[in-house]
Motif scaffolding. Structure first.
Motif, PDB file in Angstrom:
ATOM      1  N   SER A 250       0.841  -1.190   0.000  1.00 57.35           N
ATOM      2  CA  SER A 250       0.000   0.000   0.000  1.00 57.35           C
ATOM      3  C   SER A 250       0.879   1.245   0.000  1.00 57.35           C
ATOM      4  O   SER A 250       1.752   1.396   0.861  1.00 57.35           O
TER       5      SER A 250
ATOM      6  N   ARG B  59       0.649   5.013   0.609  1.00 56.28           N
ATOM      7  CA  ARG B  59      -0.316   5.883   1.285  1.00 56.28           C
ATOM      8  C   ARG B  59      -0.043   7.340   0.927  1.00 56.28           C
ATOM      9  O   ARG B  59       0.804   8.007   1.523  1.00 56.28           O
TER      10      ARG B  59
ATOM     11  N   ASN C  31      -4.971   5.688  -0.851  1.00 54.13           N
ATOM     12  CA  ASN C  31      -3.838   4.775  -1.024  1.00 54.13           C
ATOM     13  C   ASN C  31      -3.897   4.128  -2.392  1.00 54.13           C
ATOM     14  O   ASN C  31      -4.993   3.861  -2.896  1.00 54.13           O
TER      15      ASN C  31
ATOM     16  N   THR D 121      -3.003   0.616  -3.820  1.00 55.97           N
ATOM     17  CA  THR D 121      -2.681  -0.703  -3.271  1.00 55.97           C
ATOM     18  C   THR D 121      -2.519  -1.711  -4.396  1.00 55.97           C
ATOM     19  O   THR D 121      -3.323  -1.731  -5.336  1.00 55.97           O
TER      20      THR D 121
ATOM     21  N   TYR E 212     -12.438  -4.448   8.396  1.00 56.46           N
ATOM     22  CA  TYR E 212     -12.180  -3.090   8.879  1.00 56.46           C
ATOM     23  C   TYR E 212     -13.319  -2.672   9.810  1.00 56.46           C
ATOM     24  O   TYR E 212     -14.264  -1.998   9.415  1.00 56.46           O
TER      25      TYR E 212
ATOM     26  N   GLU F 233     -14.316   1.649   3.797  1.00 53.82           N
ATOM     27  CA  GLU F 233     -13.340   1.702   2.703  1.00 53.82           C
ATOM     28  C   GLU F 233     -14.058   1.589   1.353  1.00 53.82           C
ATOM     29  O   GLU F 233     -14.961   0.750   1.192  1.00 53.82           O
TER      30      GLU F 233
ATOM     31  N   TYR G 191      -7.657  -3.138  11.209  1.00 53.54           N
ATOM     32  CA  TYR G 191      -6.721  -2.050  11.488  1.00 53.54           C
ATOM     33  C   TYR G 191      -7.173  -1.393  12.784  1.00 53.54           C
ATOM     34  O   TYR G 191      -8.382  -1.187  12.991  1.00 53.54           O
TER      35      TYR G 191
END
Ligand code: 9YT
Length: 130
Positions: free
Chosen positions: A23, A25, A38, A40, A52, A57, A124
């Protein structure tokens, strides 16, 4: 105004190696945009469990192929160039790379703060610091 290139971000601390993915960022929490942005790479032939719980996202596929399986209902969605998927329900899922690496644009709300990688449950951590 904030202007950055992918090339300069790739050769910096902004590039995070996740094993099945990398990733870059390009925008983070400290840019104060309210989201992170990001680029990815999802590696071909990989499977990653992601959940998540603390973030929403959106993911747009620019190239490559793969699929996403939402675990709650077992549905499988094909991903190819031009596909946008949105984890609007904090959906727990498997993300699978296909025959080619996928290049994705990933936007997180709230923004990532930097070096996050998934824990054993695909999560995360929440960043409470202001
Ligand atoms: C699509 C996805 O969530 N891949 C894992 C990496 C994540 N996009 C990130 O940290 O940028």
């Amino acid at each position: 105004m904030i202007v950055r290139t992918l090339a300069e971000c790739e050769n910096s601390e902004r590039s995070v190696e996740g094993g099945n993915w990398k990733s870059v960022r390009m925008l983070l929490k400290d840019d104060k945009m309210g989201f992170s942005f990001n680029i990815t790479t999802i590696r071909a032939g990989t499977e990653t469990l992601i959940h998540y719980q603390n973030h929403l996202e959106s993911v747009y596929c620019m190239s490559g192929n793969g699929e996403i399986e939402t675990i709650a209902d077992g549905k499988v969605y094909k991903i190819e160039a031009g596909t946008l998927y949105n984890l609007d329900q904090n959906d727990k899922h498997f993300l699978r790379g296909g025959t080619e690496d996928m290049m994705m644009v990933c936007v997180f709300n709230p923004p990532l703060s930097g070096r996050e990688v998934h824990d054993e449950n695909g999560v995360y951590p929440v960043d409470d610091a202001s």
